[in-house]
Design a protein around this motif. Structure first.
Motif, short mmCIF file in Angstrom:
data_model
loop_
_atom_site.label_atom_id
_atom_site.label_comp_id
_atom_site.label_asym_id
_atom_site.label_seq_id
_atom_site.Cartn_x
_atom_site.Cartn_y
_atom_site.Cartn_z
N ALA A 215 -7.00 13.32 16.68
CA ALA A 215 -4.60 13.38 15.27
C ALA A 215 -3.91 13.88 15.96
N GLY A 216 -3.38 12.80 17.15
CA GLY A 216 -2.65 12.14 17.98
C GLY A 216 -1.95 10.87 17.11
N CYS A 217 -3.09 10.49 16.57
CA CYS A 217 -2.70 9.46 15.91
C CYS A 217 -2.28 9.53 14.35
N MET A 218 -2.88 10.14 14.49
CA MET A 218 -2.42 10.21 12.49
C MET A 218 -1.35 11.07 12.36
N TRP A 219 -1.19 11.93 13.50
CA TRP A 219 0.46 12.72 13.45
C TRP A 219 1.11 11.73 13.46
N ALA A 220 1.25 10.60 14.41
CA ALA A 220 1.95 9.47 14.32
C ALA A 220 1.58 8.55 12.86
N LEU A 221 1.00 8.50 11.55
CA LEU A 221 0.88 7.95 10.95
C LEU A 221 1.66 8.61 10.00
N ALA A 222 1.48 9.98 9.91
CA ALA A 222 2.16 10.48 9.21
C ALA A 222 3.71 10.65 9.18
N TRP A 223 4.12 10.65 10.01
CA TRP A 223 6.31 10.45 10.69
C TRP A 223 6.38 8.82 9.91
N LEU A 225 4.78 7.45 7.91
CA LEU A 225 4.65 7.68 6.32
C LEU A 225 6.58 8.08 5.95
N PHE A 226 6.96 8.89 6.84
CA PHE A 226 7.70 9.59 6.55
C PHE A 226 9.15 8.84 6.20
N THR A 227 9.12 8.64 7.49
CA THR A 227 10.31 6.97 7.58
C THR A 227 9.78 6.03 6.16
N PHE A 228 8.55 5.82 6.05
CA PHE A 228 9.21 4.61 4.60
C PHE A 228 9.22 5.63 3.66
N LEU A 229 9.25 6.28 3.26
CA LEU A 229 10.02 7.57 2.26
C LEU A 229 11.40 6.89 2.43
N LEU A 230 11.88 7.20 3.39
CA LEU A 230 13.26 7.37 3.43
C LEU A 230 13.86 6.03 2.84
N MET A 231 12.73 4.64 3.41
CA MET A 231 13.27 3.74 2.99
C MET A 231 13.28 3.68 1.43
N CYS A 232 12.16 3.93 0.80
CA CYS A 232 12.01 3.74 -0.67
C CYS A 232 12.97 4.63 -0.81
N TYR A 239 7.65 -0.51 -7.77
CA TYR A 239 6.35 -1.54 -6.88
C TYR A 239 6.18 -0.71 -5.69
N LEU A 240 7.16 -0.11 -5.00
CA LEU A 240 7.67 0.32 -3.18
C LEU A 240 7.14 0.82 -3.76
N TYR A 241 7.09 2.29 -4.71
CA TYR A 241 6.69 3.74 -4.73
C TYR A 241 5.21 3.56 -4.91
N ILE A 242 5.19 2.49 -5.31
CA ILE A 242 3.82 2.84 -5.77
C ILE A 242 3.11 2.01 -3.88
N PHE A 243 2.88 1.48 -3.62
CA PHE A 243 2.16 1.21 -2.50
C PHE A 243 2.43 2.28 -1.40
N TYR A 244 3.73 3.43 -1.54
CA TYR A 244 4.08 4.70 -1.17
C TYR A 244 2.96 5.78 -1.02
N PHE A 252 -3.07 11.07 3.77
CA PHE A 252 -3.96 12.63 3.61
C PHE A 252 -5.37 12.98 3.30
N SER A 253 -5.77 11.48 2.28
CA SER A 253 -7.61 11.57 2.79
C SER A 253 -8.35 12.02 3.97
N LEU A 254 -7.19 11.14 5.22
CA LEU A 254 -7.78 11.10 6.16
C LEU A 254 -7.84 12.50 6.84
N TYR A 255 -6.66 13.10 6.37
CA TYR A 255 -5.97 13.98 7.20
C TYR A 255 -6.70 15.96 6.35
N LEU A 256 -7.32 14.99 5.14
CA LEU A 256 -8.57 16.10 4.55
C LEU A 256 -9.91 16.12 5.19
N VAL A 257 -10.03 14.45 6.04
CA VAL A 257 -11.44 14.83 6.13
C VAL A 257 -11.66 16.03 7.43
N LEU A 258 -10.15 15.63 8.99
CA LEU A 258 -10.16 16.48 9.76
C LEU A 258 -9.37 17.74 9.62
#
Length: 304
Positions: A215-223, A225-232, A239-244, A252-258
């Motif tokens: 759960a801790g690693c996924m929380w770090a990945l979520a932050w 992704l949020f930083t990547f959103l600011l860059m987008c 294309y950057l939007y699609i990659f994001y 969030f599929s992994l978050y659903l499993v978690l």
């Protein structure tokens, strides 16, 4: 004077004789009657022999059956009954969570369809863009309240009222966002979200991999992704939007499993949600599914 001595003598006869061991060893006990008070009530001890349970006359031989020294029965911990009761509670908790989630999703889909096919409402939302931002603010406030105030989400019916208000606000926000997309793309996104959610839920139920430990690693990945959103938002590349959107869908599929494994619990799970937190569990699954819907909607819209 004689009367005084007579009354004293009568009083002396009312008391039992003093205890004398030689006297009782030599004479058999035949019973004594004592006068109690001034009335006609008497306490009579019948004659008979009484055994001393503390010091028996004929103790059992060494090695024989000794009733006084028998140990109490050993307490046995019935693990099967305990596991069954815990499993029963967990199954009831899972049913309650998914029933609440199903009602939320059906209500949300109905609101989105109203925004898509009611032209007057669609036109009004496009002309009043403040409505979308106000609904976003309400959703954020309700998420913070339901996440931080455990006395609200555990108290019936206050928890259902708060969850219902959150569902309405979330549905209005999603409907106000859906009016800017094509109705066909929105329906494709709804179908894709249902398919991904169903597949990830089945994977979480059958998989022996413990996603709750990461759960801790996924929380770090979520932050991240949020930083990547600011860059987008700064670069503004399609294309950057699609990659994001793809990265967000995977995360969030992994978050659903978690969150599903947190609800199911089990021996091979490191963490699990308490059965009292069914509102909080339904909120987590609902937010995962809604976020998946928004990300898949962006992917489908960009690809079209």
């Amino acid at each position: 004077m004689d009367q005084t001595n007579g009354s004293a003598a009568e009083g002396a006869e009312l008391h039992p004789p003093p205890y004398s061991p030689p006297y009782y060893e030599q004479n058999s006990y035949t019973g004594v009657a004592y006068q109690v008070g001034k009335g006609n009530i008497a306490v009579i001890s019948p004659p008979g022999s009484y055994n001393d349970p503390a010091h028996p006359e004929d103790p059992p031989a060494f090695g024989g059956p000794q009733h006084c020294s028998q140990a109490p029965p050993v307490y046995t911990y019935n693990a099967e009954e305990t596991d069954f009761s815990v499993a029963t509670i967990r199954r009831g908790f899972v049913r309650k969570v998914y029933l609440t989630l199903m009602v939320q999703l059906l209500f949300t889909v109905g609101i989105i369809c109203a925004f898509l096919y009611w032209n007057t409402l669609k036109t009004w939302v496009r002309e009043n863009y403040w409505f979308s931002y106000s609904m976003m603010s309400v959703v954020v406030v309700l998420i913070v309240v339901l996440s931080c105030c455990d006395n609200i989400r555990r108290q019936v019916p206050l928890n259902f009222m708060a969850l219902g208000l959150f569902t309405v606000a979330e549905g209005l926000m999603l409907g106000s966002v859906a009016v800017y997309f094509n109705a066909e793309a929105v329906l494709w996104a709804v179908g894709a979200t249902a398919l991904v959610s169903f597949g990830m839920s089945l994977f979480a139920m059958q998989s022996k991999w413990d996603f709750t430990a990461g759960a801790g690693c996924m929380w770090a990945l979520a932050w991240s992704l949020f930083t990547f959103l600011l860059m987008c938002a700064i670069i503004r590349s399609q294309y950057l939007y699609i990659f994001y959107a793809y990265l967000g869908t995977v995360l969030f599929s992994l978050y659903l499993v978690l969150d599903t494994q947190l609800i199911l619990g089990g021996k091979h799970r490191k963490y699990e949600i308490s059965p009292e937190e069914y509102v909080f569990a339904a909120l987590n699954l609902y937010l995962d599914i809604v976020t998946l819907f928004l990300l898949l909607l962006q992917i489908i819209n960009f690809c079209r």
